[in-house]
Design an enzyme around this catalytic site. Structure first.
Site: not given
Ligand code: CU1
Length: 524
Positions: A251, A300-301, A266, A75, A448, A255, A167-168, A140, A253, A326, A329, A104
């Site tokens: 992390h 921080h994870h 925006s 998931h 979890r 963003y 791909s990315s 994940w 990722e 943030t 924004k 293009d």
């Molecule tokens: Cu993070």
């Protein structure tokens, strides 16, 4: 036999399936990205419903624990890499060339390859469930040392991550080159629509972050099969090393997903406020600051791995620092709406829903940035609630806003506004029913990624599961709205959003016919 369509300019174009396989047209490729994304959204959604069905009551009723673990893993991977990221790449393909006045993307054939790498990667993830031993039930984040002990399904997941990374990276090279080299005369960097800016910044994030993930899973692969001990303490390695490498990718990722979402919002908020975006330059600088900071906060994870208190303090304060850009924004978005001529069509509703709920998700992120708090809440449902506010009410709602906003320009037809609003209200209500209660079960200590739980969490989980099934069903309404608009929608007016198209930064060129091979007009 008619194998090809005759176009008035005399070229032969493949028809049928070959047209989609061979296309180099950014609109076709954008369309394929978006449909692929929606398909994966449904696949990943079914997996979420398997999880919520099992958690509807305490005890084990629906699936085996091993399969439950595979569901949480797939998931997450499918929603991040298959659903959310491709949705925003789809927007990038459709909008960036038109917004900067380019004919293009810079590398149209590479663009085709970027897309067509995705279906095999998704297939690998899905078929990993059916190999002996099943897929990887590791989460994940693919933490070592568990990943080293998994069966062959893990190898398929690793291969899928490699392909997704390729791909990315190719997509990012394409986006950066297009934006830097193919702007129309007069389209200076600081005149670009903010969506283009957010994708330029995101593409750099992808190029910096994806190879790190590729390295992490490659080291896992060699630990599994080629006798290395990167993550094996018995062989002189360190399993915590995996967490460092993973979150140095992981992390940013967050963003990579959030920043294009900021870009869509925006565009939408100014259009339905009939005002230019407030604080354009500060938006650009705030976005760039967030991108740079996102590489400096990864641990921080990992507050619970036993790091020195100095490191805990550094990561806590660095993480809190992200709240500053943030906040800039969010202030600018609110100031954009301030004293505007607001109307509340579906795209605007989703954008405002994003603004409220993403901010709430950001706030719980700030709560989790506090080391002593996070040590208590680590691996609880509080974290699950937090990142679903960022990912679903943030990124997904922004993606919905983008689809409703741009659809009339993409297909030349309008969607059903009443049904669109219904989709919004069902989504926002069921989303909160699903995830708001998870803050409480998390604060009460529910872990979890566990298929069973103590009786005291039963009520929260029942409510959450009811909300999840409601949310899932509501997305079938979205599919119906799309199909109805494409098949029998009313012809879209030249200016679908009254008054909005007169604004410099929300102006798109005249609606190009769907599936058009012609060059879009350049921006003045
Ligand atoms: Cu993070």
């Amino acid at each position: 036999m008619e194998a090809v369509h005759e176009h008035d300019h005399g070229h032969d174009h493949p028809s049928g399936i070959m047209r989609w396989v061979t296309t180099t047209n950014h609109k076709d490729i954008g369309t394929m990205y978006l449909w692929f994304s929606f398909t994966m959204f449904l696949v990943g959604g079914v997996m979420a419903l398997v999880i919520r069905a099992e958690l509807f009551q305490p005890g084990l009723q629906v699936v085996e624990p091993e399969f439950f673990n595979q569901m949480t893993t797939l998931h997450g991977l499918i929603m991040v890499f298959g659903a959310i990221m491709p949705a925003f790449v789809g927007f990038a393909n459709w909008q960036i060339p038109m917004m900067i006045g380019a004919p293009d993307m810079a590398f149209p054939r590479m663009n085709n390859w970027s897309f067509w790498l995705l279906p095999p990667a998704a297939m690998l993830l899905v078929i990993s469930m059916f190999v002996p031993g099943g897929s990887a039930g590791v989460g994940w984040t693919l933490y070592a040392p568990l990943t080293v002990q998994q069966g062959m399904g893990m190898d398929l997941v690793i291969f899928a991550v490699h392909i997704l990374g390729m791909s990315s990276i190719m997509g990012s090279i394409n986006i950066i080159t297009t934006i830097l080299n193919m702007r129309a005369p007069g389209m200076t960097m600081m005149k670009m629509p903010l969506f283009v800016w957010t994708w330029l910044i995101t593409a750099y994030l992808l190029i910096a972050a994806m190879p790190v993930l590729a390295g992490a899973v490659t080291m896992t692969l060699t630990d599994r099969h080629f006798g290395t001990n990167f993550f094996n303490a018995a062989g002189g390695g360190d399993p915590v090393l995996f967490q460092h490498i993973f979150w140095f990718f992981g992390h940013p990722e967050v963003y990579i997903i959030a920043i294009p979402a900021f870009g869509v919002v925006s565009q939408v908020l100014p259009a339905f406020s009939r005002k230019p975006l407030f604080g354009y330059a500060s938006m650009v600088y705030a976005t760039a600051s967030i991108a740079i900071l996102s590489f400096l906060v990864w641990a921080h994870h990992m507050y619970t791995v036993g790091m020195p208190v100095e490191a805990q303090l550094y990561y806590m304060f660095a993480t809190m620092l992200i709240a500053v850009p943030t906040g800039v924004k969010v202030f600018n978005w609110v100031a954009t709406m301030w004293k505007g001529s607001l109307t509340f069509e579906t795209p605007m509703l989703f954008a405002i829903g994003f603004l409220f709920l993403f901010t709430l998700g950001g706030f719980t992120g700030l709560v989790l940035s506090l080391t002593p708090v996070d040590v208590q809440l680590h691996d609880t449902y509080y974290v699950v609630a937090h990142f679903h506010y960022v990912m679903v009410a943030g990124a997904l709602f922004s993606a919905f806003a983008g689809v409703y906003f741009w659809l009339p320009k993409w297909i030349g037809k309008m969607y059903d506004e009443k049904l669109g609003k219904l989709h919004f209200w069902l989504s926002i209500i069921f989303f909160n029913v699903t995830f708001f209660v998870q803050h409480f079960s998390g604060l009460a200590g529910m872990p979890r990624r566990i298929p069973d739980y103590a009786l005291q969490f039963a009520d929260f989980n029942m409510i959450s599961s009811i909300g999840a099934f409601g949310f899932g069903l509501s997305q079938l309404l979205f599919l119906y709205i799309l199909v109805k608009a494409i098949r029998s929608g009313e012809k879209a007016p030249e200016k679908p959003w009254e008054g909005a198209d007169t604004l410099e930064w929300t102006h798109l060129p005249t609606p190009a016919p769907y599936h058009s091979f012609e060059t879009p007009p350049t921006v003045k």
